[in-house]
Scaffold this active site. Structure first.
Site, mmCIF file in Angstrom:
data_model
loop_
_atom_site.group_PDB
_atom_site.id
_atom_site.type_symbol
_atom_site.label_atom_id
_atom_site.label_comp_id
_atom_site.label_asym_id
_atom_site.label_seq_id
_atom_site.Cartn_x
_atom_site.Cartn_y
_atom_site.Cartn_z
ATOM 1 N N GLU A 1 0.320 10.845 -7.082
ATOM 2 C CA GLU A 1 -0.725 9.974 -7.626
ATOM 3 C C GLU A 1 -2.105 10.604 -7.509
ATOM 4 O O GLU A 1 -2.947 10.467 -8.404
ATOM 5 C CB GLU A 1 -0.721 8.608 -6.922
ATOM 6 C CG GLU A 1 0.448 7.702 -7.292
ATOM 7 C CD GLU A 1 1.720 8.005 -6.519
ATOM 8 O OE1 GLU A 1 1.706 8.909 -5.666
ATOM 9 O OE2 GLU A 1 2.742 7.331 -6.763
ATOM 10 N N HIS B 1 6.139 -2.358 -1.952
ATOM 11 C CA HIS B 1 6.348 -2.427 -3.408
ATOM 12 C C HIS B 1 6.034 -3.822 -3.953
ATOM 13 O O HIS B 1 6.513 -4.182 -5.019
ATOM 14 C CB HIS B 1 7.794 -2.060 -3.781
ATOM 15 C CG HIS B 1 8.132 -0.610 -3.575
ATOM 16 N ND1 HIS B 1 8.224 -0.047 -2.331
ATOM 17 C CD2 HIS B 1 8.398 0.387 -4.466
ATOM 18 C CE1 HIS B 1 8.544 1.238 -2.456
ATOM 19 N NE2 HIS B 1 8.642 1.534 -3.732
#
Lengths: 334, 330
Positions: free
Chosen positions: A71, A140
């Site tokens: 990322e 998540h």
């Protein structure tokens, strides 16, 4: 005009939120060659939650780019690419992973225009998924949009309906500012009428009144829009509830919220992010500053009670804000 | 190199005199790297710089007047006074900014290279300068890996000045040469003498050739040395000043001057003339910057976005003429 009234004036089709986002991406990829998608498994796999779907087949690997699981690397690259003349649309698979690239987001993407005296554009769009409800546990299931809405130099939107999902994504991609789109993963299957017009967009900073009412205003975001509309329907006849979806968190449409509270005198803020220091506080403060004397009851907050999202279903259901929480909040003040 | 040296000596003095707010990190001693690299680039190529960016600005051809105006926080500066020493940028000139975050440049340069690749522009490259300290940063490796995997026209140039802030390079890295890390990405990695402008220039020219030929990025380490501390005011407890004196004997400007004189390509008189011109140019730039206007307080509210949201507009309308702020309430 309510959002529904606006939609009734346009040709629409029924799409899920997932499909609406995909169509928005497709239309913008077709419209502007400088637009491309990048992220983890957005291409061949079609996105881990299947949002990008068949776009890879239609547009190919140059425009729907699978990235390494990095990322920081691809957020940095997207920032550099946006400053040099292209319009990347980045997917951060789960918003929890924003933590991995917050350096790039807060120190580069957000600050470059200002630090450079306005002499660069920053047309980057970041899409990411938020929310609990599928047993995905703490790393998540997070809801982090308050970070981005809080941080100067970034714009943040959080659609609650299929129509606004499509309209907001298109606006985000066309914007020369960095816009973060927070998609609650539990409403990807939720259907709604979506304009087919390719020029249908939802301006940033424009809330929608999803249901008109007289007694209580519920300012609800993302999944909480649907939950709140359900409560409003259930309580109809007893309590008349107005549901306002801000759609855009920063900029935030103060006027629509204030107008509603001036009419109803009561406010519930329903947003899945943790309740402390966030969206609830911002909405409440704007109402206090602008409609203090219209308030007839204390403002109520419905959100995640400052915990992470636990794994086990009974635990997750305990902390996940839902219709029951909205109903309880309304009953405390109405 | 002379222009950078002269400008930096002036920066040192003006900072000491309190004329420059904030922090400054001087490039004195490292001039051969920035100049050697930028001389191998085309004007349209992109660079991303570091917190020690003044030399890169001058090497990339930025205007010393506007640079000095920025150092003094003036409205006419490259960033309208909003950036200062650590953020001087000129996107028009292909300069993606000095950067206050160690290791941020390679990601931005990879992005610029992505734009070139995406748009099919095959005669330009993007080069990132970064320090030896940055080689320990994860985002540097992510950026190099991405550029290598996608064969982007990027050049990664480490200015190894032997210290990451106050810690020597061998206490921050396990590899013998920082260019050894290139092996992890299957791209060429070379270490060159960063005190030798020709060596840097040749390495970057070769890397540029590879990049425009679609052969992907190169990782170059230029061994160099900073004569001043990490920042102005750094007491440098981590090194012996005798080491600095030894390194000064390899001064990049002196050695290049002597080489040119030995080869008969420069005379002492010509060198003195250049030196005088450089002193005048920087004196003029400083004088221009000193006379330039400071920004008005309400300009603090400009340049946040392409479309300024009402949240900021409301504060702008409350800005005080004396610089007091107006953000008390909405």
């Amino acid at each position: 005009m309510t959002a529904q009234a606006d939609l009734e004036q346009r040709p629409t089709e029924e799409l899920t939120v997932r499909e609406a986002i995909r169509e928005a991406l497709r239309e913008e990829l077709e419209r502007d060659e400088d637009v491309y998608l990048m992220g983890e498994d957005v291409g061949v796999m079609g996105g881990v939650l299947e949002v990008t779907g068949d776009l890879y087949e239609q547009f190919g690997e140059e425009r729907v780019r699978d990235t390494p699981i990095a990322e920081a690397g691809f957020m940095g690259a997207a920032t550099g690419a946006a400053a040099t003349g292209t319009r990347p649309v980045v997917e951060i698979m789960f918003s929890d992973f924003m933590g991995v690239c917050m350096e790039q987001v807060m120190n580069q993407t957000a600050k470059m225009r200002y630090m450079f005296g306005g002499k660069t554009e920053m047309p980057v769009t970041v899409r990411t998924t938020e929310g609990g409800g599928m047993g995905a546990a703490s790393q998540h299931s997070g809801t982090v949009h308050a970070w981005i809405a809080h941080f100067p130099g970034l714009k943040a939107v959080a659609p609650g309906t299929a129509a606004s999902a499509k309209g907001l994504i298109k606006t985000a991609i066309r914007s020369d500012d960095p816009v973060f789109v927070f998609e609650n993963k539990m409403i990807y299957e939720q259907s709604g009428d979506v304009p087919t017009d390719e020029d249908f967009t939802v301006p940033l900073g424009e809330a929608s009144v999803e249901r008109e009412g007289e007694d209580v205003t519920v300012v609800a975001t993302q999944r909480m829009v649907g939950e709140s509309l359900g409560v409003a329907e259930e309580l109809a006849g007893d309590v008349s509830i107005e549901v306002v979806d801000p759609r855009s968190l920063y900029p935030l449409d103060t006027d629509t919220i204030v107008d509603s509270v001036e009419k109803t005198g009561r406010l519930v803020v329903a947003d899945e992010s943790p309740v402390s220091y966030g969206v609830h506080a911002e909405v409440a403060t704007r109402v206090m500053e602008n409609a203090f004397y219209s308030l007839d009851a204390p403002i109520q907050r419905v959100g995640t009670p400052d915990t992470h999202m636990p794994f086990s279903t009974p635990l997750e259901q305990e902390v996940l804000p839902d219709a029951e929480g909205v109903r309880a909040a309304i009953e405390r003040i109405a | 190199m002379l222009l950078i040296r002269e400008s930096e000596e002036n920066t040192k003095n003006h900072f000491a005199d309190g004329n420059i707010p904030g922090f400054v990190h001087l490039y004195i001693g490292e001039e051969a790297v920035g100049v050697g690299a930028c001389a191998a680039l085309d004007p349209d190529d992109w660079i991303a710089s570091t917190h020690r960016g003044h030399g890169h600005c001058i090497a990339k051809g930025l205007d010393p007047e506007l640079m000095w105006a920025e150092l003094f926080g003036k409205r006419d500066g490259y960033c309208n006074g909003k950036g200062g020493s650590m953020h001087i940028a000129d996107v028009e000139a292909g300069m993606l900014g000095a950067n206050g975050i160690v290791g941020a440049g390679p990601g931005l340069a990879t992005g610029a290279a992505l734009t070139l690749d995406y748009k099919g522009i095959d005669d330009q490259v993007a080069l990132s300068f970064f320090g030896d300290g940055a080689v320990a940063q994860g985002q540097v490796h992510e950026a190099v890996n991405l550029a290598a995997t996608w064969d982007l026209p990027a050049i990664f140039l480490v200015e190894n000045n032997q210290y990451g802030e106050g810690t020597p390079v061998d206490k921050q890295h396990n590899v013998e040469n920082l260019s050894d890390t290139a092996g992890a990405y299957d791209i060429p990695g070379v270490t060159v003498d960063g005190m030798d402008i020709t060596a840097v220039n040749e390495a970057v020219a070769e890397a540029r050739e590879r990049a425009v030929n679609g052969e992907g990025p190169t990782f170059i380490e230029a061994d160099t040395y900073r004569y001043r501390g990490h920042y102005e005011g750094d007491e440098q407890v981590y090194r012996d000043q005798k080491e600095v004196e030894r390194m000064r004997e390899r001064d990049p400007i002196e050695s290049f001057r002597n080489r040119l004189i030995d080869r008969g390509e420069l005379t002492e008189e010509e060198f003195e003339t250049i030196q005088t011109e450089v002193e005048e140019e920087i004196a003029d730039a400083v004088a221009y910057a000193q006379k330039a206007d400071a920004p008005a307080p309400e300009e603090a509210y400009e340049d946040m976005f392409a479309e300024t949201p009402p949240e900021i507009q409301q504060f702008a309308t409350q800005a005080m003429p004396d610089g007091g702020h107006g953000g008390e309430s909405r």
